[in-house]
Structures are given as structure tokens and as C-alpha cells.
Design a protein around this motif. Structure first.
Motif, mmCIF file in Angstrom:
data_model
loop_
_atom_site.group_PDB
_atom_site.id
_atom_site.type_symbol
_atom_site.label_atom_id
_atom_site.label_comp_id
_atom_site.label_asym_id
_atom_site.label_seq_id
_atom_site.Cartn_x
_atom_site.Cartn_y
_atom_site.Cartn_z
ATOM 1 N N SER A 95 -8.212 6.090 7.452
ATOM 2 C CA SER A 95 -6.664 5.651 7.013
ATOM 3 C C SER A 95 -6.417 4.108 7.675
ATOM 4 O O SER A 95 -7.036 4.012 8.761
ATOM 5 C CB SER A 95 -5.718 6.366 7.294
ATOM 6 O OG SER A 95 -5.385 6.806 8.577
ATOM 7 N N GLU A 100 -0.468 5.885 7.213
ATOM 8 C CA GLU A 100 -0.734 5.875 6.023
ATOM 9 C C GLU A 100 -1.562 6.933 5.103
ATOM 10 O O GLU A 100 -2.042 7.763 6.125
ATOM 11 C CB GLU A 100 -1.424 4.388 5.704
ATOM 12 C CG GLU A 100 -0.500 3.132 6.316
ATOM 13 C CD GLU A 100 0.524 2.954 5.264
ATOM 14 O OE1 GLU A 100 1.678 2.393 5.953
ATOM 15 O OE2 GLU A 100 0.209 3.297 4.103
ATOM 16 N N THR A 101 -1.990 6.821 4.045
ATOM 17 C CA THR A 101 -2.545 7.827 3.302
ATOM 18 C C THR A 101 -4.106 7.876 3.923
ATOM 19 O O THR A 101 -4.761 6.924 4.315
ATOM 20 C CB THR A 101 -2.801 7.267 1.876
ATOM 21 O OG1 THR A 101 -1.610 7.338 1.169
ATOM 22 C CG2 THR A 101 -3.702 8.277 0.972
ATOM 23 N N GLN A 102 -4.587 9.253 4.343
ATOM 24 C CA GLN A 102 -5.866 9.500 4.417
ATOM 25 C C GLN A 102 -6.562 9.835 3.365
ATOM 26 O O GLN A 102 -6.067 10.707 2.437
ATOM 27 C CB GLN A 102 -5.769 10.807 5.526
ATOM 28 C CG GLN A 102 -5.036 10.462 6.821
ATOM 29 C CD GLN A 102 -5.116 11.509 7.867
ATOM 30 O OE1 GLN A 102 -6.108 12.396 7.847
ATOM 31 N NE2 GLN A 102 -3.950 11.456 8.844
ATOM 32 N N TYR A 103 -7.600 8.917 3.217
ATOM 33 C CA TYR A 103 -8.544 9.189 2.167
ATOM 34 C C TYR A 103 -9.774 10.128 2.467
ATOM 35 O O TYR A 103 -10.454 9.672 3.447
ATOM 36 C CB TYR A 103 -9.031 7.641 1.606
ATOM 37 C CG TYR A 103 -8.192 6.964 1.143
ATOM 38 C CD1 TYR A 103 -7.095 6.262 1.806
ATOM 39 C CD2 TYR A 103 -7.692 7.104 -0.359
ATOM 40 C CE1 TYR A 103 -6.313 5.675 1.177
ATOM 41 C CE2 TYR A 103 -6.863 6.536 -1.157
ATOM 42 C CZ TYR A 103 -5.833 5.487 -0.200
ATOM 43 O OH TYR A 103 -4.923 4.731 -0.972
ATOM 44 N N ASN B 31 5.565 11.677 7.167
ATOM 45 C CA ASN B 31 5.679 11.591 5.780
ATOM 46 C C ASN B 31 4.928 12.692 5.448
ATOM 47 O O ASN B 31 4.515 13.898 6.177
ATOM 48 C CB ASN B 31 4.580 10.360 5.270
ATOM 49 C CG ASN B 31 3.190 10.476 5.994
ATOM 50 O OD1 ASN B 31 2.274 11.477 5.557
ATOM 51 N ND2 ASN B 31 2.880 9.554 6.482
ATOM 52 N N GLN B 33 2.070 14.514 2.122
ATOM 53 C CA GLN B 33 1.170 14.020 1.156
ATOM 54 C C GLN B 33 0.729 15.243 0.514
ATOM 55 O O GLN B 33 0.468 16.195 1.093
ATOM 56 C CB GLN B 33 -0.062 13.372 2.049
ATOM 57 C CG GLN B 33 0.251 12.242 3.005
ATOM 58 C CD GLN B 33 -1.043 11.547 3.657
ATOM 59 O OE1 GLN B 33 -1.978 11.520 2.944
ATOM 60 N NE2 GLN B 33 -0.515 11.059 4.816
ATOM 61 N N TYR B 35 -2.609 16.506 -2.238
ATOM 62 C CA TYR B 35 -3.649 16.389 -2.429
ATOM 63 C C TYR B 35 -4.240 17.304 -3.518
ATOM 64 O O TYR B 35 -3.578 18.597 -3.622
ATOM 65 C CB TYR B 35 -4.806 16.603 -1.067
ATOM 66 C CG TYR B 35 -4.678 15.765 -0.175
ATOM 67 C CD1 TYR B 35 -3.488 15.728 0.768
ATOM 68 C CD2 TYR B 35 -5.522 14.499 -0.034
ATOM 69 C CE1 TYR B 35 -3.536 14.584 1.891
ATOM 70 C CE2 TYR B 35 -5.659 13.488 0.870
ATOM 71 C CZ TYR B 35 -4.488 13.646 1.777
ATOM 72 O OH TYR B 35 -4.424 12.489 2.852
ATOM 73 N N HIS B 45 -6.560 12.545 -2.948
ATOM 74 C CA HIS B 45 -4.993 11.969 -2.683
ATOM 75 C C HIS B 45 -4.208 11.789 -3.893
ATOM 76 O O HIS B 45 -4.876 11.111 -4.764
ATOM 77 C CB HIS B 45 -4.697 10.948 -1.506
ATOM 78 C CG HIS B 45 -3.666 10.452 -1.114
ATOM 79 N ND1 HIS B 45 -2.973 9.658 -1.828
ATOM 80 C CD2 HIS B 45 -2.873 11.095 -0.238
ATOM 81 C CE1 HIS B 45 -1.537 9.394 -1.260
ATOM 82 N NE2 HIS B 45 -1.622 10.318 -0.290
ATOM 83 N N LEU B 48 1.993 10.052 -1.470
ATOM 84 C CA LEU B 48 2.462 10.239 -0.176
ATOM 85 C C LEU B 48 3.903 9.753 -0.408
ATOM 86 O O LEU B 48 4.234 8.825 -0.742
ATOM 87 C CB LEU B 48 1.865 8.962 0.794
ATOM 88 C CG LEU B 48 2.337 9.104 2.412
ATOM 89 C CD1 LEU B 48 1.155 8.400 2.923
ATOM 90 C CD2 LEU B 48 3.707 8.127 2.375
ATOM 91 N N ARG B 50 7.385 9.427 2.207
ATOM 92 C CA ARG B 50 8.025 9.186 3.553
ATOM 93 C C ARG B 50 9.470 9.949 3.770
ATOM 94 O O ARG B 50 10.065 10.218 2.907
ATOM 95 C CB ARG B 50 7.977 7.648 3.854
ATOM 96 C CG ARG B 50 6.744 6.874 3.546
ATOM 97 C CD ARG B 50 6.926 5.550 4.082
ATOM 98 N NE ARG B 50 5.677 4.872 3.640
ATOM 99 C CZ ARG B 50 4.353 4.660 4.373
ATOM 100 N NH1 ARG B 50 4.423 5.777 5.230
ATOM 101 N NH2 ARG B 50 3.387 4.126 3.822
#
Lengths: 113, 113
Positions: A95, A100-103, B31, B33, B35, B45, B48, B50
Motif C-alpha cells: 500500500s 490506504e488500500t492494500q493490494y 477504515n 475494506q 475484498y 480489492h 475502501l 473511511r
């Protein structure tokens, strides 16, 4: 679109052997993670890595595990002496920032015999 | 524990119907997320959201977040057979665990053609 890659996709090893799982995070990302998913169970956090050092690790991440960023692109997870219970899918993620988004990469399926 | 927990565990619908999956968590988050994971594959993903947001949209996906109830929902509208997968919510906590994702067990969605 940039993506996280992992090698190998599958690894079979004998109990007690060392394995190294490799990941190439997205190039402008600064935070790197390893997670694992034992078959049929939740995805579990192992470790996070930032600025060339571990920023957090879980109780799973014991002395048998280590991580390294040997060059500007690779991020590796080493298991020194594998156990049967280490059999799982191992995911690398990256990320730009901690919030933030974790890919995630496609994973390495590790089977310990 | 901070882990998100999804509900229902399994959902089976016909193509064209809407699918709603819920997630509950226990502690304060930065946040949340969502998946998707196709069988034996990597984590993709989706969205996301917040802690200061209440709703987000992405194509056929709509995510809501209610921090007072510590819950989130994922709505997939006009579902397709290709939406068949496991769906996970994952939370990012505050403080020392910032960045670490806590996953739930997932909802297995099956969309019949």
C-alpha cells in the motif's frame, strides 16, 4: 494497471526445510505486508514492513519467520524450518500508506509434507 | 478481537437479483475494506470506506458504514454468475495496529445463471 506479483505460485517442501516466498510489490508503494490463509480459515496478518524494518508482527510471526527487502523491488518471506502447520496460502500485499488500500498478490500455495 | 465478521456465511441467489452481505466489527476503525476471492485465488480489492464516510459506490457495488453500530454492508446489484466468490470485510484499526488488516470469515456468494 500495476499489480503485486508473487513467486512461486505453488511450493511443496519437506518438513524442516527452508522456504523463501518472493513478492514484487507495486513500485511506488511504501508499506508491505504478508498474510496467510490456512485452508478454510480466515486470512491472518503476519507482518508489516516499512522503511526497511518490521513495523508490526503478529503472534504467528515467530523466530522461524523473517522478511527482507534485498533490493529495490523484491520483498521476501523466509520460513527457516517448515512445519506441517505452515501449509497455507501466503499473500503479499502493498500500500502507499498504512491507511490506504492494500493490494494483494495472487498468493503462493505452500504445502509442507 | 477486532476482526470483522460477515453475515450470512453463505448466500445463494439467481442472476439479476441483488446480494447483500453484512459485516460487524468490535473496535474503533480507521477504515473498512471489502475484498473478493475466487476459489483458491488471490484477494481482489473492491472498496475502501473511511470511518467518516457513510456510503460509497463503485459500479454495481454499494457499501455503507455505520460506525455507531460497528457494521457495514456490501450490496451487489443485478448480480451475475461471474460474481460468484467469497467476499470479505477487513478493518484497519487505530493506534498501534494501524495498517494491519483484520479479516472476517467471509460470505460465500453463489449466483445461479
Amino acid at each position: 494497471e500495476p499489480e503485486v506479483t508473487q513467486t512461486p505460485s505453488h511450493q511443496v517442501t519437506q518438513m524442516g526445510q527452508e522456504v523463501i516466498l518472493r513478492c514484487v510489490p507495486i513500485s511506488n508503494h511504501l508499506y508491505f505486508y504478508w498474510y496467510r490463509q490456512i485452508l478454510g480459515q480466515k486470512v491472518e496478518f503476519l507482518v508489516s514492513f516499512y522503511n526497511n524494518e518490521i513495523s508490526e508482527k503478529s503472534e504467528i510471526f515467530d523466530d522461524q519467520f523473517s522478511v527482507e527487502r534485498p533490493d529495490g523491488s523484491n520483498f521476501t518471506l523466509k520460513i527457516r524450518s517448515t512445519k506441517l502447520e505452515d501449509s497455507a496460502m501466503y499473500f503479499c500485499a502493498s500500500s502507499r500508506d498504512r491507511v490506504e488500500t492494500q493490494y494483494f498478490g495472487p498468493g503462493t500455495r505452500l504445502l509442507v509434507l | 478481537s477486532q476482526q470483522g465478521e460477515e453475515d450470512p456465511q453463505a448466500l445463494s441467489i439467481q442472476e439479476g437479483e441483488n446480494a447483500t452481505m453484512n459485516c460487524s466489527y468490535k473496535t474503533s476503525i480507521n477504515n473498512l475494506q471489502w475484498y473478493r476471492q475466487n476459489s483458491g485465488r488471490g484477494l481482489v480489492h473492491l472498496i475502501l470506506i473511511r470511518s467518516n464516510e457513510r456510503e460509497k459506490h463503485s459500479g454495481r457495488l454499494r457499501v455503507t458504514l455505520d460506525t455507531s453500530k460497528k457494521s457495514s454492508s456490501l450490496l451487489i446489484t443485478a448480480s451475475r454468475a461471474a460474481d460468484t466468490a467469497s467476499y470479505f470485510c477487513a478493518t484497519v484499526g487505530r493506534g498501534s495496529t494501524l495498517g494491519r488488516l483484520y479479516f472476517g470469515r467471509g460470505t460465500q456468494l453463489t449466483v445461479w445463471p
